[in-house]
Design an enzyme around this catalytic site. Sequence first.
Site, PDB file in Angstrom:
ATOM      1  CE  LYS A 118      48.815  38.266  43.478  1.00 37.92           C
ATOM      2  NZ  LYS A 118      47.705  38.314  44.424  1.00 37.92           N
ATOM      3  CE  LYS A 201      46.197  37.151  36.871  1.00 39.71           C
ATOM      4  NZ  LYS A 201      45.392  36.599  37.909  1.00 39.71           N
ATOM      5  CE  LYS A 204      39.876  41.940  41.452  1.00 42.83           C
ATOM      6  NZ  LYS A 204      40.700  41.020  42.227  1.00 42.83           N
TER       7      LYS A 204
HETATM    8  P1  AMP Z   1      41.149  37.798  41.270  1.00 48.22           P
HETATM    9  O1  AMP Z   1      40.894  39.023  40.459  1.00 48.22           O
HETATM   10  O2  AMP Z   1      42.581  37.366  41.200  1.00 48.22           O
HETATM   11  O3  AMP Z   1      40.617  37.857  42.654  1.00 48.22           O
HETATM   12  O4  AMP Z   1      40.329  36.638  40.539  1.00 48.22           O
HETATM   13  C1  AMP Z   1      38.952  36.400  40.745  1.00 48.22           C
HETATM   14  C2  AMP Z   1      38.436  35.393  39.745  1.00 48.22           C
HETATM   15  O5  AMP Z   1      38.546  35.936  38.424  1.00 48.22           O
HETATM   16  C3  AMP Z   1      39.229  34.078  39.740  1.00 48.22           C
HETATM   17  O6  AMP Z   1      38.337  33.003  39.455  1.00 48.22           O
HETATM   18  C4  AMP Z   1      40.177  34.267  38.615  1.00 48.22           C
HETATM   19  O7  AMP Z   1      40.630  33.042  38.061  1.00 48.22           O
HETATM   20  C5  AMP Z   1      39.327  35.064  37.618  1.00 48.22           C
HETATM   21  N1  AMP Z   1      40.198  35.880  36.767  1.00 48.22           N
HETATM   22  C6  AMP Z   1      41.077  36.817  37.182  1.00 48.22           C
HETATM   23  N2  AMP Z   1      41.753  37.336  36.133  1.00 48.22           N
HETATM   24  C7  AMP Z   1      41.283  36.689  35.030  1.00 48.22           C
HETATM   25  C8  AMP Z   1      41.579  36.769  33.639  1.00 48.22           C
HETATM   26  N3  AMP Z   1      42.500  37.614  33.176  1.00 48.22           N
HETATM   27  N4  AMP Z   1      40.884  35.987  32.779  1.00 48.22           N
HETATM   28  C9  AMP Z   1      39.939  35.118  33.241  1.00 48.22           C
HETATM   29  N5  AMP Z   1      39.628  34.981  34.546  1.00 48.22           N
HETATM   30  C10 AMP Z   1      40.271  35.765  35.432  1.00 48.22           C
END
Ligand code: AMP
Length: 339
Positions: A118, A201, A204
């Site tokens: 990041k 990955k 969002k």
């Molecule tokens: P975040 O969007 O970074 O706040 O992630 C929220 C949750 O979604 C966390 O448990 C992440 O590990 C999961 N997560 C985020 N991106 C992915 C992805 N590309 N594949 C699987 N899990 C994800």
Amino acid sequence: MLNTISSQRIFSGIQPSGKLTIANYLGALKPFVELQQSGAECIYCIVDLHAITVWQDPTELKHSTRLAAACFIASGIDVNKSILFNQSQVSAHAELAWIFNCVSRLGWLGRMTQFKEKAGSNRENSSVGLFVYPALMAADILAYHATHVPVGEDQKQHLELTRDIAIKFNNDFGVDFFPVIEPIIEGVATRIMSLRDGTKKMSKSDPSDLSRINLTDDKDTIVKKIRRAKTDSYPIPSHEAEISNRPEAKNLINLYAALSDTTRDSVMQQFGGKGFSEFKDQLAELAIECVSPVTHEVNRLMDDNTELDRILATGADKAAIIARPIVKKTYEIVGLLSQ
Ligand code: AMP
Ligand code: TRP
């Protein structure tokens, strides 16, 4: 795993830094609901303090926080069974994070790959909050003495750090106070990749909207995004051995497996040797089946901000009741005078 942890306390969080994606749904929300159904005590948090470690427009942040709450509820989180709230409403998170900033070592935080990614080449200009992000994450979990933390693969390193912080705190102060948590990283959906680049990955915060399926996308948008998803020019692989250097094919197969609750092997048995076009049509149908009901419910919930705010405030009150005595005891252990 799921049926052996019904007596444990689950904690997990999602950042309100944009619209939630199908990867958040499959990798996080769906397992969150399964854990809720297993009878475990579940605490789910919309981590707005984490989101502001990179710039967030204040008006959008409020909207995204409510939207995240709506996505949790629309995905099946029952606020009478699980606790759902936004992080900033419970001061225990920030308070314990400060203690953990003093327990964590600079070297530990400097090794975090998420920080390196990041901050990128602009490290000097990244916020100090981004650097200490994992200490706040440890505080989120340990303020509740949570025992199990369901997350996607990308959070594994942060959870190892949470364990290290708990162990160091306990050793430094000669106590057995913070639990050493267990990550729950299971299934085919723990790492869903971008539709535009199978080595990145799905996120969002990716600048390209075509890289992801949002939980608010309509049917036509989902069909368009899946049709445009990057693939290679070979047929769909039939065996695990053929998949290793084909990241885009692997990702779409994983997505199909996750959406149809089956394994990669069985998807390859069904589609191996065929072209991507028919497969993509069926994948789009599955994605629509999964996302549509959620979108519909999210839209309904988003019509009533007052009700969403009330739900989050009630969740925060319940969370604070658990966290308050844990922070108080932590202060006492550290030698901070408090009433
Ligand atoms: P975040 O969007 O970074 O706040 O992630 C929220 C949750 O979604 C966390 O448990 C992440 O590990 C999961 N997560 C985020 N991106 C992915 C992805 N590309 N594949 C699987 N899990 C994800
Ligand atoms: N860092 C996590 C992510 O980006 C979100 C998060 C914050 C979290 N605090 C947490 C996840 C505590 C699990 C437990 O995905």
